[in-house]
Design a protein around this motif. Structure first.
Motif, PDB file in Angstrom:
ATOM      1  N   GLN A  14       0.657  -0.941  -0.158  1.00  0.00           N
ATOM      2  CA  GLN A  14       0.269  -0.005  -0.208  1.00  0.00           C
ATOM      3  C   GLN A  14       1.267   1.614  -0.120  1.00  0.00           C
ATOM      4  O   GLN A  14       0.969   1.989  -1.044  1.00  0.00           O
ATOM      5  CB  GLN A  14      -1.087   0.000   1.412  1.00  0.00           C
ATOM      6  N   LYS A 190     -11.594   5.045   8.258  1.00  0.00           N
ATOM      7  CA  LYS A 190     -12.335   4.870   7.418  1.00  0.00           C
ATOM      8  C   LYS A 190     -12.938   3.578   7.149  1.00  0.00           C
ATOM      9  O   LYS A 190     -13.863   2.772   6.435  1.00  0.00           O
ATOM     10  CB  LYS A 190     -11.245   5.173   5.996  1.00  0.00           C
ATOM     11  N   VAL A 192     -11.036   0.829   8.178  1.00  0.00           N
ATOM     12  CA  VAL A 192     -10.314  -0.547   7.133  1.00  0.00           C
ATOM     13  C   VAL A 192      -9.976  -1.288   8.187  1.00  0.00           C
ATOM     14  O   VAL A 192      -9.876  -2.335   8.277  1.00  0.00           O
ATOM     15  CB  VAL A 192      -9.277   0.596   6.654  1.00  0.00           C
ATOM     16  N   ARG A 195     -12.835  -3.638   9.699  1.00  0.00           N
ATOM     17  CA  ARG A 195     -12.459  -4.373   9.084  1.00  0.00           C
ATOM     18  C   ARG A 195     -11.812  -5.839   9.525  1.00  0.00           C
ATOM     19  O   ARG A 195     -12.813  -7.137   9.929  1.00  0.00           O
ATOM     20  CB  ARG A 195     -12.560  -4.705   7.635  1.00  0.00           C
ATOM     21  N   ARG A 197     -11.113  -6.103  12.837  1.00  0.00           N
ATOM     22  CA  ARG A 197     -11.349  -6.902  13.909  1.00  0.00           C
ATOM     23  C   ARG A 197     -12.237  -7.580  13.865  1.00  0.00           C
ATOM     24  O   ARG A 197     -12.448  -8.535  14.933  1.00  0.00           O
ATOM     25  CB  ARG A 197     -12.184  -5.725  14.715  1.00  0.00           C
ATOM     26  N   ALA A 198     -13.380  -7.849  13.303  1.00  0.00           N
ATOM     27  CA  ALA A 198     -14.173  -8.258  12.706  1.00  0.00           C
ATOM     28  C   ALA A 198     -13.240 -10.004  11.982  1.00  0.00           C
ATOM     29  O   ALA A 198     -13.583 -11.066  11.408  1.00  0.00           O
ATOM     30  CB  ALA A 198     -14.987  -8.996  11.748  1.00  0.00           C
TER      31      ALA A 198
ATOM     32  N   GLU B  49     -23.068  -5.711  15.292  1.00  0.00           N
ATOM     33  CA  GLU B  49     -22.254  -5.449  15.709  1.00  0.00           C
ATOM     34  C   GLU B  49     -21.701  -6.353  17.158  1.00  0.00           C
ATOM     35  O   GLU B  49     -20.720  -7.008  17.198  1.00  0.00           O
ATOM     36  CB  GLU B  49     -21.199  -3.748  15.682  1.00  0.00           C
ATOM     37  N   GLY B  53     -18.883  -9.365  17.632  1.00  0.00           N
ATOM     38  CA  GLY B  53     -17.568  -9.105  18.766  1.00  0.00           C
ATOM     39  C   GLY B  53     -17.253  -8.074  18.283  1.00  0.00           C
ATOM     40  O   GLY B  53     -16.498  -7.990  18.927  1.00  0.00           O
ATOM     41  N   LEU B  54     -17.537  -6.975  17.783  1.00  0.00           N
ATOM     42  CA  LEU B  54     -17.303  -6.118  17.371  1.00  0.00           C
ATOM     43  C   LEU B  54     -17.307  -4.950  18.706  1.00  0.00           C
ATOM     44  O   LEU B  54     -16.826  -3.878  18.573  1.00  0.00           O
ATOM     45  CB  LEU B  54     -17.920  -5.446  15.925  1.00  0.00           C
ATOM     46  N   ARG B  55     -18.669  -4.956  18.911  1.00  0.00           N
ATOM     47  CA  ARG B  55     -18.639  -3.967  20.219  1.00  0.00           C
ATOM     48  C   ARG B  55     -19.540  -5.072  21.576  1.00  0.00           C
ATOM     49  O   ARG B  55     -20.025  -6.051  21.715  1.00  0.00           O
ATOM     50  CB  ARG B  55     -20.119  -3.543  19.470  1.00  0.00           C
ATOM     51  N   ARG B  77     -15.066 -15.793  14.956  1.00  0.00           N
ATOM     52  CA  ARG B  77     -13.986 -14.878  14.572  1.00  0.00           C
ATOM     53  C   ARG B  77     -13.306 -15.683  13.612  1.00  0.00           C
ATOM     54  O   ARG B  77     -13.746 -15.488  12.633  1.00  0.00           O
ATOM     55  CB  ARG B  77     -12.946 -13.863  14.353  1.00  0.00           C
ATOM     56  N   VAL B  82     -18.430 -11.788   8.004  1.00  0.00           N
ATOM     57  CA  VAL B  82     -18.713 -10.272   8.301  1.00  0.00           C
ATOM     58  C   VAL B  82     -18.793  -9.619   7.340  1.00  0.00           C
ATOM     59  O   VAL B  82     -17.759  -9.147   6.338  1.00  0.00           O
ATOM     60  CB  VAL B  82     -18.278 -10.053   9.475  1.00  0.00           C
ATOM     61  N   LEU B  84     -19.109  -5.534   6.715  1.00  0.00           N
ATOM     62  CA  LEU B  84     -19.553  -4.304   7.559  1.00  0.00           C
ATOM     63  C   LEU B  84     -20.439  -3.395   6.935  1.00  0.00           C
ATOM     64  O   LEU B  84     -20.623  -2.772   5.287  1.00  0.00           O
ATOM     65  CB  LEU B  84     -18.500  -3.787   8.293  1.00  0.00           C
ATOM     66  N   GLU B  88     -14.473  -0.383   4.099  1.00  0.00           N
ATOM     67  CA  GLU B  88     -13.059   0.232   3.109  1.00  0.00           C
ATOM     68  C   GLU B  88     -12.328  -0.643   3.749  1.00  0.00           C
ATOM     69  O   GLU B  88     -12.021  -1.829   3.947  1.00  0.00           O
ATOM     70  CB  GLU B  88     -12.731   1.216   3.678  1.00  0.00           C
ATOM     71  N   PHE B  89     -11.605  -0.910   2.124  1.00  0.00           N
ATOM     72  CA  PHE B  89      -9.871  -1.790   2.580  1.00  0.00           C
ATOM     73  C   PHE B  89      -8.745  -1.017   1.742  1.00  0.00           C
ATOM     74  O   PHE B  89      -9.050  -0.031   1.193  1.00  0.00           O
ATOM     75  CB  PHE B  89     -10.499  -3.158   1.522  1.00  0.00           C
ATOM     76  N   PHE B  90      -7.266  -1.573   2.341  1.00  0.00           N
ATOM     77  CA  PHE B  90      -6.688  -0.602   1.642  1.00  0.00           C
ATOM     78  C   PHE B  90      -6.783  -0.266   0.275  1.00  0.00           C
ATOM     79  O   PHE B  90      -6.722  -0.926  -0.910  1.00  0.00           O
ATOM     80  CB  PHE B  90      -5.454  -1.785   1.499  1.00  0.00           C
ATOM     81  N   PHE B 102      -6.772 -11.515   3.230  1.00  0.00           N
ATOM     82  CA  PHE B 102      -7.950 -12.363   4.027  1.00  0.00           C
ATOM     83  C   PHE B 102      -8.660 -13.385   4.581  1.00  0.00           C
ATOM     84  O   PHE B 102      -8.647 -14.262   5.262  1.00  0.00           O
ATOM     85  CB  PHE B 102      -9.707 -11.622   3.704  1.00  0.00           C
ATOM     86  N   ALA B 141     -16.394  -6.973  -1.157  1.00  0.00           N
ATOM     87  CA  ALA B 141     -16.982  -6.773   0.403  1.00  0.00           C
ATOM     88  C   ALA B 141     -17.454  -8.752   0.305  1.00  0.00           C
ATOM     89  O   ALA B 141     -17.422  -8.770   1.991  1.00  0.00           O
ATOM     90  CB  ALA B 141     -17.447  -5.808   1.230  1.00  0.00           C
ATOM     91  N   CYS B 144     -14.805 -11.536   0.392  1.00  0.00           N
ATOM     92  CA  CYS B 144     -13.856 -11.153   1.650  1.00  0.00           C
ATOM     93  C   CYS B 144     -14.469 -11.668   2.986  1.00  0.00           C
ATOM     94  O   CYS B 144     -14.336 -12.590   4.177  1.00  0.00           O
ATOM     95  CB  CYS B 144     -13.566  -9.852   2.262  1.00  0.00           C
ATOM     96  N   ALA B 145     -16.182 -11.371   2.861  1.00  0.00           N
ATOM     97  CA  ALA B 145     -16.975 -11.933   3.926  1.00  0.00           C
ATOM     98  C   ALA B 145     -17.230 -13.284   3.937  1.00  0.00           C
ATOM     99  O   ALA B 145     -17.315 -14.746   4.568  1.00  0.00           O
ATOM    100  CB  ALA B 145     -18.585 -11.654   4.779  1.00  0.00           C
TER     101      ALA B 145
END
Lengths: 356, 304
Positions: A14, A190, A192, A195, A197-198, B49, B53-55, B77, B82, B84, B88-90, B102, B141, B144-145
């Motif tokens: 990146q 943003k 990134v 994501r 963390r999931a 969330e 487990g995100l919150r 996990r 998931v 979201l 957003e990704f790089f 991923f 997305a 990736c899920a």
């Protein structure tokens, strides 16, 4: 462990594809070094008056005039001596009338010994040049040749040699602070990071990858600037690799931690960048990057000496100019100062930084 | 796929004085498509969330089978897929590199090339994420899920911002996920989406579940057989005065006359129009929908 490597690789990709970011990482230090390589070399010439009466050896006069080491002016004896006395010229060289063949030409050098440094430089330069020219004129190939490399930034060091360690320290600071403040914080905002963390990635693993990535980028850009300055611009510095790398790593660690603290305390990226500027600007100008800390007012020096960038600049300049070796006590002090900063900022960063 | 029920027990999340999710209880059966339907700010995302487990919930527990997810977050996990809201990704990595990244984070996984084909990303696999359109980004997305061959897939507003064609494609993918035996939990504020995809729907507002069930169950439980739509020119007071009309709601520029005696209401309306020499502009009759259920339950429209 595998996750750390994969994440580091992705972060590096990146960063390396961000052409604009790379350009600004390298452009400023390289241009700065180039500018000062032109400015810095000029004053190192020795200004010399040559006093040569009619019938004096033209070969000798011409040899000195052509030399890149000296700026030569032909002056009458009285004027020459007066200028040397007043310190306007470094020395006056007296060339006698052409002697009989196969007799040595006895040159006389008068110099001002009020300033030990200039005196030493003048005498050294003339003697070295005479020896060299003597051999060349004699037509024999030289038996011995000496490559001179400066150990200290006393007489042959240029401003470039002085600046290079400072620039390396400055780069470590800027790259680390803005890396966190502008790079990581943006990814955080943003979503990134969120994501990840999931996924099974632990925050510690992401942190490790982030740090490794910034250290690799930091060291690589330091190497590029170092390589460019020594090979293209002919900066003469010593590089005790182990010690230099230690200083760079400790410094980068400290500034990364400061970046985490600032980013953790401020609400958004827009708030982070001005804060980072507020921290980096005073250090950039006061911590001895561009001029020695000792030239500042005493009271300022008392404070500035404890800045992390001052420790870094001192340590790098000391090592690279040969003022001290990695075993010297002075280096130990700088290292200790940096280590203290790293521990303190690291502890605070761990408490303040939030992954979202 | 193992059969595991997801149970959300009296989960609460507060942000300062605001209670985003309030004592919410849910049961999601293995293999079903479950939709959380509600307006923006209803607490759907926060609920999702907390399950992911995100919150951390302030109160309550989430069970998956006989595992308390608060005790074993790593387990969830590995096995949860998931997506979201606004993933957003790089942006300088390519689609393929992102998926491979991923992919390498999980133990159990699906092959990246298969996922690329499945989500119609083959043409874009070497394009940078930053150059993708909204629909392509959404497919990435989703890919990736799915990369960890998940037992449950959580999709937060998966069709937000998609054009109708892209939405149809998404629905096809979701149906296929169910056919493969995966559980799908999605949030939406599109009635049609919940009706088209979900085996069961929970209607969420103000952080609680107002009711849940199949679409038919909800309609039968909360709305009578028919709704009559009219232009607002007719006037709410006129409509309310009709003896067969149970309730009048206002939606955008239309009056909604809720009735269980459609013929009688029509006759009353026509008589009124005759007597007053007024046209019945925009007159439509239809069966009740989830939208009407939502109106009944909350007193307001979903789109407001």
């Amino acid at each position: 462990m595998n996750a750390v490597i994969v994440l580091t690789r992705s972060l590096l990709r990146q960063t390396l594809r961000n052409r604009q970011g790379l350009f600004w990482t390298l452009f400023f230090p390289l241009v700065l070094m180039m500018v000062f390589s032109f400015l810095g070399n000029a004053p190192s010439r020795v200004s010399l008056a040559v006093v040569a009466p009619q019938g004096a050896s033209n070969t000798v006069v011409q040899a000195f005039t052509r030399s890149p080491v000296f700026t030569v002016t032909r002056l009458p004896r009285v004027v020459a001596l007066r200028e040397v006395q007043r310190g306007q010229l470094a020395g006056a060289l007296f060339v006698p009338k052409e002697p009989a063949p196969h007799h040595p030409i006895a040159l006389t050098l008068r110099y001002n010994n009020a300033n030990a440094l200039t005196a030493q430089q003048t005498v050294g330069a003339v003697e070295a040049y005479v020896a060299e020219t003597d051999l060349a004129l004699s037509g024999h190939p030289p038996w011995l040749r000496v490559s001179v490399r400066a150990l200290t930034h006393s007489h042959t060091a240029t401003y470039l040699d002085f600046l290079l360690p400072g620039i390396l320290a400055l780069m470590a600071m800027q790259n680390s602070l803005f890396g966190i403040g502008a790079g990581l914080t943006r990814w955080k905002e943003k979503g990134v990071l969120r994501r990840f963390r999931a996924t099974p990635v632990l925050p510690g693993q992401f942190l490790a990858a982030t740090l490794v990535h910034y250290v690799i980028i930091g060291l690589a850009s330091a190497l590029i600037v170092l390589g460019f300055s020594t090979t293209v611009l002919h900066a003469t510095v010593l590089i005790p690799w182990g010690a230099v790398l230690t200083v760079l790593m400790l410094g980068m660690g400290t500034f990364l931690a400061i970046g985490f603290i600032v980013a953790g305390l401020s609400k958004s990226q827009e708030a982070t960048v001005p804060l980072i500027n507020l921290i980096s600007f005073p250090m950039m100008f006061l911590s001895g990057v561009f001029f020695p800390v000792s030239s500042l007012p005493h009271l300022v020096t008392e404070i500035v000496q404890f800045f992390p960038l001052t420790y870094m600049t001192n340590a790098l300049r000391g090592l690279m100019s040969g003022q001290f070796t990695p075993h010297a006590a002075a280096f130990g002090t700088d290292l200790l100062g940096l280590a203290a900063w790293l521990v303190a900022t690291g502890v605070i960063a761990a408490r303040v930084w939030r992954w979202e | 796929m193992p059969n595991k029920t997801l149970r959300v027990e009296r989960v609460t999340k507060r942000y300062g004085a605001l209670t985003a999710v309030n004592q919410l209880t849910l049961t999601i059966r293995a293999g079903e498509v479950f939709a959380l339907l509600g307006p923006n700010g209803a607490g759907k995302t926060t609920t999702l969330e907390m399950i992911e487990g995100l919150r951390q919930p302030d109160e309550g527990r989430v069970w998956w089978g006989d595992v308390d997810l608060a005790q074993k977050p790593a387990y969830a996990r590995q096995r949860f897929g998931v997506q979201l809201q606004n993933s957003e990704f790089f942006e300088l990595l390519t689609v393929r590199e992102t998926l491979e990244l991923f992919h390498s984070l999980y133990r159990q996984r699906l092959a990246v090339p298969d996922l690329i084909v499945r989500l119609d990303l083959a043409e874009k696999q070497h394009a940078r994420v930053g150059s993708l359109s909204g629909g392509q980004r959404q497919r990435l997305a989703l890919a990736c899920a799915l990369v960890n061959d998940p037992e449950i897939v959580f999709l937060d507003e998966p069709s937000a911002g998609l054009d109708p064609q892209a939405r149809q494609n998404l629905w096809a993918v979701i149906r296929q996920l169910q056919a493969e035996g995966r559980t799908v939990v999605l949030t939406t504020h599109y009635m049609e989406e919940a009706a088209a995809l979900a085996d069961r729907v929970a209607i969420v507002d103000h952080g609680t579940i107002l009711d849940e069930g199949t679409v038919d169950e909800l309609i039968h439980r909360h709305t009578p057989s028919a709704v009559l739509e009219l232009s607002r020119e007719v006037g709410r007071d006129v409509a309310s005065a009709l003896s067969s009309v149970q309730r009048v709601d206002i939606q955008a520029d239309a009056l909604l006359l809720v009735t269980d005696q459609l013929e009688k209401t029509l006759i009353e309306l026509v008589n009124w129009a005759n007597d007053h020499q007024r046209p019945l502009t925009g007159l439509k009759t239809r069966q009740a929908t989830l939208e009407d259920v939502f109106l009944t339950l909350t007193g307001r429209s979903l789109r407001e």
